[in-house]
Each structure stands twice: as C-alpha cells, then as structure tokens.
Scaffold this active site. Sequence first.
Site, short mmCIF file in Angstrom:
data_model
loop_
_atom_site.label_atom_id
_atom_site.label_comp_id
_atom_site.label_asym_id
_atom_site.label_seq_id
_atom_site.Cartn_x
_atom_site.Cartn_y
_atom_site.Cartn_z
N ASP A 146 0.85 -1.20 0.00
CA ASP A 146 0.00 0.00 0.00
C ASP A 146 0.89 1.24 0.00
OD1 ASP A 146 -1.89 1.93 0.36
OD2 ASP A 146 -2.62 1.20 2.31
N HIS A 169 -0.44 4.24 0.15
CA HIS A 169 -1.21 5.26 0.88
C HIS A 169 -1.38 6.54 0.07
CE1 HIS A 169 -2.26 5.53 5.40
NE2 HIS A 169 -2.73 4.42 4.90
N GLU A 192 -1.37 -0.88 -4.07
CA GLU A 192 -2.49 -0.01 -3.67
C GLU A 192 -2.13 1.47 -3.68
OE1 GLU A 192 -4.36 -1.49 -0.14
OE2 GLU A 192 -5.02 0.48 0.50
N GLU A 238 -10.63 3.53 -1.66
CA GLU A 238 -11.05 3.71 -0.26
C GLU A 238 -11.43 5.15 0.05
OE1 GLU A 238 -7.08 2.41 1.26
OE2 GLU A 238 -7.29 4.11 2.59
N HIS A 263 -12.08 -1.70 1.72
CA HIS A 263 -11.22 -1.12 2.75
C HIS A 263 -11.91 -1.33 4.09
CE1 HIS A 263 -9.84 2.70 4.88
NE2 HIS A 263 -8.71 2.08 4.63
#
Length: 392
Positions: free
Chosen positions: A199, A201, A225, A251, A301
């Site tokens: 991820d 972020h 991600e 998400e 998520h």
Amino acid sequence: MKITEIETLVCHARMRNWIFVKVVTDQPGLIGWGEATLEWHTRGVTGAIEDLKPLLIGEDPRRIEHLWQMMWRQHFWHGSGVTRSTAIAGIDLALWDIAGKIHGVPCHELWGGRVRDFVRLYCHLGGGNLEQFYETPVDHAKQFGELAQAAVEDGFSAFKSMAVPPTMPIEGAKPVRAAEACVSAMREAVGEEIDIMVDCHARPSPAMGMRFAKALEPFELYFFEEPCWPENLESLAAINAAVSTPIATGERLTHLAAFRDLFEVRGCEICQLDLTHCGGFTEARRIAALADVHRIALAPHNPQGPVSTAASLEFGFSQPGYIICESVHNDVPWRDDVVQEGFSVDQSNRTVTPNQKPGLGVEINEDEVRKHPFEQEIPQRVFYEDGAVGDW
Ligand SMILES: [Mg+2]
C-alpha cells in the site's frame, strides 16, 4: 413501523474512535447497528448524523432506498462529502441490519443468498515510516521479512504492508531500492504461495508511483495499492496499464459517480470501496454492479471496527466479485467485551464462514463501550526533508 431515535456511541480503540450508530424503532427490541468511523473527524460525523436525524425520525425503517435518497439528496447538498457519506453509511448499515432482523436472516440472504462458502482475511503489517527506511535499511528490510513470517505463522495466506517510503514529488534511486529491499525480504520469507500486497497510501506523485510499480512488478504482488492520489485518474490508469501488477484503489471515493469515472478510465483492477464511507450497502451494491460490468474485483477497505467488518463480510458473501476481506490483526484486547459477532474465523487459515444470525449478526455491549470514551486521535503528520508538507 417507525424510527424513533438515532444514537451514536463513540468507542476509543487504540488509534481511532469507533463510531457505532444505533437506529431505534417503535417495535420492542428492534434496533439496528451500523458503523460510521472516520479517523480524525469523529465530531464531524456524529454532528452530521445529528443533522440527518430530522429527516428520519418517524419514517418507516423498511423503506431503505427511499430513506437513502432522502439522506443523499435533501438538505440541498448531495451526500458525497466524506463526513456526510460516512454518516449516511452508518445509518444505512443499521437499516439493513434492521431489515435482516425483521426477516430473521443474515443481510447476505436478503440479496440473493451466499455466493461463496468462505471469505479469506488478510492482515496489515504496518510500516511506511521515513526514518526507518533510511536510518537502518538492512534491519528495516529484515523486519518486514520477520513480520511477514509471523503473519503466515498466524494462519494468514495474505498480508499487506507499507513497504514504500514517503517521497517528494521527484526523487532518485534511493527510495525505489529501499522498497525493493523490503518487498524482496517479505517474498523471501514467505515464498510464492502467500499473497503480498503493498500500500502506497497515495503518497507518491504519479511519476514516483510509476517507478515503484515497475520496480516491484517482478515480485508478483497480489495488488499494489494507491500508487498516487485517487483523484489522479489518468495517472492511475497509466500505471495500471504499464504493469501487470493489479492496481487497487477506491477507499477515498465516496459515491457511485466517482467510481464510474475511475472504472471508465480503467484506473484499477481492484475496487477498495469502504462500506462505511461510500453511503453504506445501498450505494455499495450499485458500485459493485458497476464494477462487475468492468470485471473489476472488490476488496473493501476495512481498518475500522467490528460492525464495519461484519458489513464487509455480509457484502462479501453476496458479491461474486469480492476477493478478500481486510482485517485488523492486533486489535484492542477488549474487543470481545464490546461486540459479539455472528461469524466465526478459522484461526488455522484465517478464513471466515458465513454469519448465521439475523442482519449483521453483531451485538454491541453499550456498558462496555462507555468504558472507552472519545479520545482525540494523534495527529499523523508527514513532512518532506525540506520541511514541505507530504501525505500521510
Ligand atoms: Mg489503503
């Protein structure tokens, strides 16, 4: 049948405040539980639920779509801002919980019955701290390997990590090599049978996200991600087209039209809609239908609390495109005091069998919730080397 009250119960759980939403009816004992957890915005969400209440008190809780339309379209502003879409989601999940209880079946039975026998869980290893990547790089990579091994020993067949350091809009080889070392250590530790996810972020710029995606492609990640901001649709699409690794995002999208735009440019292969932020089951089912047209998989998520997890699982047992459920591995030790869940987890392989109880199958102990009142979340702040603001 009428809605008589909507309450929020805030429960401080380590790094976030769980917001439980309780919809009360005039039928004895008939209540619904939802969740509207939104880190660092707890007061905004509980306030938004207060603002929605006058639309709903006195209405029939069985008219879920009708009430959703009211919550979304009335009060002039549409419900797409995350604070309001989270408030709507919390109430919507509770209304579906009530619907299941009225009919005496789990929510997934309301939508055509279960489409699979079990759902696989994955956990999050953490990571992502800038200093750790560079101060002791060898130890840091080794640590990722050890955490990966521990997750597998705990029964997980899949896990996620933030094995990519935060970067300025453009940087050279250093962060890319650091990410490679960490992912390599994890792959070496667990072999090829285990699914590894990374991820970002949404911290990298599109240019850096592309470099990370290409550098990590040989490790055959299960998915990669948020390689850049979710609003950079054309860049998500470019990265998704440039590598064979499936790109995951979604998400931070809160409504159907945002997912339409993402899918139309093929910005991802995995849609990570969040049931507690995208308007609840009512909107999520529309998003899932749209994803299905594009053959885009669903992996919601779900780092929030137990009602969110129950919702993700009910959704998973009803949606053909659902592939895996995010779970919080090391949750608060008193979780079981606060909630009783209707599903069971096989700890040997971290799979879940369907909830048998009506609705979401959760029971919340309100006295236990009150033992953990609201606490301000710790601010999560990232600054680049030169002091400029970065993304957390
Ligand atoms: Mg994420």
